[in-house]
Design an enzyme around this catalytic site. Structure first.
Site, PDB file in Angstrom:
ATOM      1  N   ARG A   6       0.778  -1.140   0.069  1.00  0.00           N
ATOM      2  CA  ARG A   6       0.056   0.118  -0.088  1.00  0.00           C
ATOM      3  C   ARG A   6       0.825   1.199   0.006  1.00  0.00           C
ATOM      4  O   ARG A   6       1.583   1.332   0.874  1.00  0.00           O
ATOM      5  CB  ARG A   6      -0.959  -0.003   1.435  1.00  0.00           C
ATOM      6  CG  ARG A   6      -1.911  -1.089   1.244  1.00  0.00           C
ATOM      7  CD  ARG A   6      -2.828  -0.652   2.371  1.00  0.00           C
ATOM      8  NE  ARG A   6      -3.553  -2.063   2.742  1.00  0.00           N
ATOM      9  CZ  ARG A   6      -4.893  -2.368   1.975  1.00  0.00           C
ATOM     10  NH1 ARG A   6      -5.348  -1.254   1.217  1.00  0.00           N
ATOM     11  NH2 ARG A   6      -5.732  -3.253   2.337  1.00  0.00           N
ATOM     12  N   ASN A   9      -9.591   1.274  -4.770  1.00  0.00           N
ATOM     13  CA  ASN A   9      -9.742   2.437  -4.722  1.00  0.00           C
ATOM     14  C   ASN A   9      -8.674   3.537  -4.552  1.00  0.00           C
ATOM     15  O   ASN A   9      -8.463   4.627  -5.530  1.00  0.00           O
ATOM     16  CB  ASN A   9     -10.645   2.907  -3.392  1.00  0.00           C
ATOM     17  CG  ASN A   9     -12.176   2.782  -3.743  1.00  0.00           C
ATOM     18  OD1 ASN A   9     -12.820   3.702  -4.601  1.00  0.00           O
ATOM     19  ND2 ASN A   9     -12.954   1.836  -3.297  1.00  0.00           N
ATOM     20  N   THR A  24      -5.606   2.720  -5.271  1.00  0.00           N
ATOM     21  CA  THR A  24      -4.668   2.496  -6.607  1.00  0.00           C
ATOM     22  C   THR A  24      -5.234   3.080  -7.827  1.00  0.00           C
ATOM     23  O   THR A  24      -4.663   3.567  -8.676  1.00  0.00           O
ATOM     24  CB  THR A  24      -4.912   0.771  -6.802  1.00  0.00           C
ATOM     25  OG1 THR A  24      -4.249   0.083  -5.804  1.00  0.00           O
ATOM     26  CG2 THR A  24      -4.129   0.703  -8.029  1.00  0.00           C
ATOM     27  N   ASP A  80     -14.001  -6.044  -1.528  1.00  0.00           N
ATOM     28  CA  ASP A  80     -14.945  -5.097  -0.970  1.00  0.00           C
ATOM     29  C   ASP A  80     -15.773  -4.862  -1.995  1.00  0.00           C
ATOM     30  O   ASP A  80     -16.968  -4.260  -1.708  1.00  0.00           O
ATOM     31  CB  ASP A  80     -14.207  -3.752  -0.368  1.00  0.00           C
ATOM     32  CG  ASP A  80     -13.139  -4.066   0.725  1.00  0.00           C
ATOM     33  OD1 ASP A  80     -13.446  -5.095   1.374  1.00  0.00           O
ATOM     34  OD2 ASP A  80     -12.325  -3.179   1.039  1.00  0.00           O
ATOM     35  N   ARG A 125     -26.141 -20.046  21.829  1.00  0.00           N
ATOM     36  CA  ARG A 125     -25.279 -18.919  21.992  1.00  0.00           C
ATOM     37  C   ARG A 125     -25.706 -17.816  20.786  1.00  0.00           C
ATOM     38  O   ARG A 125     -26.191 -17.981  19.882  1.00  0.00           O
ATOM     39  CB  ARG A 125     -23.974 -18.975  22.066  1.00  0.00           C
ATOM     40  CG  ARG A 125     -23.339 -19.597  23.080  1.00  0.00           C
ATOM     41  CD  ARG A 125     -22.088 -20.010  23.139  1.00  0.00           C
ATOM     42  NE  ARG A 125     -21.243 -20.564  23.940  1.00  0.00           N
ATOM     43  CZ  ARG A 125     -20.181 -21.380  24.189  1.00  0.00           C
ATOM     44  NH1 ARG A 125     -19.655 -21.618  22.823  1.00  0.00           N
ATOM     45  NH2 ARG A 125     -19.526 -21.721  25.168  1.00  0.00           N
ATOM     46  N   MET A 131     -14.664  -8.583   6.639  1.00  0.00           N
ATOM     47  CA  MET A 131     -14.015  -7.586   6.333  1.00  0.00           C
ATOM     48  C   MET A 131     -14.842  -6.516   5.428  1.00  0.00           C
ATOM     49  O   MET A 131     -15.660  -6.613   4.776  1.00  0.00           O
ATOM     50  CB  MET A 131     -12.986  -7.915   5.302  1.00  0.00           C
ATOM     51  CG  MET A 131     -11.689  -8.312   6.029  1.00  0.00           C
ATOM     52  SD  MET A 131     -10.156  -8.356   5.074  1.00  0.00           S
ATOM     53  CE  MET A 131      -8.697  -8.491   6.095  1.00  0.00           C
ATOM     54  N   GLY A 132     -14.276  -5.317   5.552  1.00  0.00           N
ATOM     55  CA  GLY A 132     -15.146  -4.019   4.912  1.00  0.00           C
ATOM     56  C   GLY A 132     -15.145  -2.886   6.022  1.00  0.00           C
ATOM     57  O   GLY A 132     -16.160  -2.975   6.780  1.00  0.00           O
ATOM     58  N   HIS A 133     -14.304  -1.831   5.720  1.00  0.00           N
ATOM     59  CA  HIS A 133     -14.112  -0.631   6.886  1.00  0.00           C
ATOM     60  C   HIS A 133     -15.159   0.148   6.588  1.00  0.00           C
ATOM     61  O   HIS A 133     -15.787   0.721   7.277  1.00  0.00           O
ATOM     62  CB  HIS A 133     -12.835  -0.180   7.015  1.00  0.00           C
ATOM     63  CG  HIS A 133     -12.012  -0.932   7.860  1.00  0.00           C
ATOM     64  ND1 HIS A 133     -12.257  -0.879   9.263  1.00  0.00           N
ATOM     65  CD2 HIS A 133     -10.734  -1.625   7.795  1.00  0.00           C
ATOM     66  CE1 HIS A 133     -11.335  -1.734   9.884  1.00  0.00           C
ATOM     67  NE2 HIS A 133     -10.464  -2.038   8.865  1.00  0.00           N
TER      68      HIS A 133
END
Ligand code: F6P
Length: 357
Positions: A74, A112, A114, A136, A171, A178-180
């Site tokens: 990155r 994105n 990139t 994503d 329970r 994943m995916g911020h």
């Protein structure tokens, strides 16, 4: 003779190799002589002139291989215009390496960040073609990115496995997907895995609504609840905070991730046992699923065609079931998010899935 540079940047995903192979196979099926320069570890390779000349052999047998034969890293877009620790102008360095090698075009595979840099290189006068990768599926201008379907499979498998143990123990289980910033992966894996509650960044949740959904299930006789929670799921109250305020608040946050915070709140409000599972980077790993192999090969072939036609400045994407070319300036800097009003969200609600809203 065409001289093509290639690099993979950002977080890796499945089918990067399949896509590069698609480009190279398409070019090698033409009558054009082609030389491929593979830059290593993303934009770093182009900045520092770190490359390997690749032949057809390098692309043989990689259709099914995850990861990237070129390596990735990155290099945030916002740092591209800042000199490195030795004062090197990164953008100038990339341009110089491109011109020194007399490249006709760079093929850049990424998400994105990139794409922002790829578009900047286009504006700087380089010929660029990009391919949309990311688990994503959040790239603007394409209905699908490669890597996404493979990751949906893995996250779904995880939820499937949780289902059997959840039913044994009665329970609440949270699977953190994943995916911020966007929730496509969580939404799709959640529906595919039969999750009862799905929390995504685009639809801030109210913990009392989440508890209400859990209690309603218990009242109907269900012994367990499964939640698919995106890494970037956010509460309604936190969604009201400014970026700065949220950052400040997070400094004192004792939880390793959002799922643990949600688990704690649910435990306190219901007294029920809650367990968290985080499949993490397994979602980006392993062999690409057949969909991604086919999809990445098609995108790669189209990129090869653009190179042969000498048409540059496009991302090769997918719209309304067709492979399309999208001008890079339309793609760069935009996220494709889940609209809370999207039909898929409405349909999920119609089958009883709660979004905690
Ligand atoms: O590439 C996308 C992605 O996998 C996101 O889903 C995730 O939030 C992020 O990358 C993780 O990044 P890193 O690999 O740098 O920890």
């Amino acid at each position: 003779m065409k001289r093509i540079g290639m690099l993979t940047s950002g977080g890796d995903c499945q089918a990067l190799n399949a896509a590069m192979r698609g480009v190279v196979k398409c070019l090698s099926c033409s009558s054009e002589d082609v030389e491929i320069y593979g830059f290593l570890d993303g934009y770093k390779g182009l900045i520092y002139g770190d490359f390997r000349i690749l032949t057809g052999h390098d692309f043989a047998g990689i259709l099914t291989k995850g990861g990237t034969i070129l390596g990735s890293s990155r290099t945030p877009f916002k740092l591209m215009r800042e000199p490195d620790e030795n004062g090197l102008d990164k953008v100038e360095a990339m341009k110089q390496n491109y011109h020194k090698l007399k490249l006709d075009c760079m093929v850049i595979l990424g998400g994105n960040g990139t794409h922002k840099t790829a578009n900047m290189l286009r504006e700087e006068g380089l010929n660029v073609i990009t391919l949309p990768k990311t688990i994503d599926n959040d790239l603007w201008g394409t209905d699908m990115t490669f890597g996404f379907q493979s990751a949906v499979n893995i996250a779904t498998d995880c939820i499937d496995c949780i289902h059997t143990t959840a039913s044994s123990h009665g329970r609440i289980f949270i699977v953190e997907v994943m995916g911020h910033k966007v929730g496509w992966l969580t939404l799709n894996a959640g529906i595919a895995g039969g999750a009862d509650i799905i929390l995504i960044p685009e639809i801030p949740y109210d913990i009392d609504s989440v508890v209400k959904a859990i209690n309603a299930r218990a009242a109907r006789g269900s012994r367990f609840t499964i939640m698919a929670v995106a890494e970037g799921a956010i509460s309604k109250e936190d969604a009201k905070l400014s970026k700065k305020e949220l950052k400040e608040k997070m400094k004192n946050n004792p939880y390793p991730s959002v799922s643990y915070e949600i688990a704690d709140k649910i435990m306190k409000k219901t007294g029920m046992d809650v367990r968290v599972t985080v499949p993490g980077h397994t979602q980006r790993g392993g062999s690409p699923c057949p969909y991604d192999r086919v999809f990445a090969t098609r995108l790669g072939a189209e990129a090869g065609k653009l190179i042969l036609q000498g048409e540059y400045g496009f991302m090769v994407g997918y719209k309304n079931r067709e492979i399309v070319r999208v001008p890079l300036e339309e793609v760069a800097g935009k996220l494709k998010m889940v609209s809370p009003d999207a039909t898929i969200v409405k349909e999920a609600k119609m089958v009883g899935i709660s979004f905690g809203d």
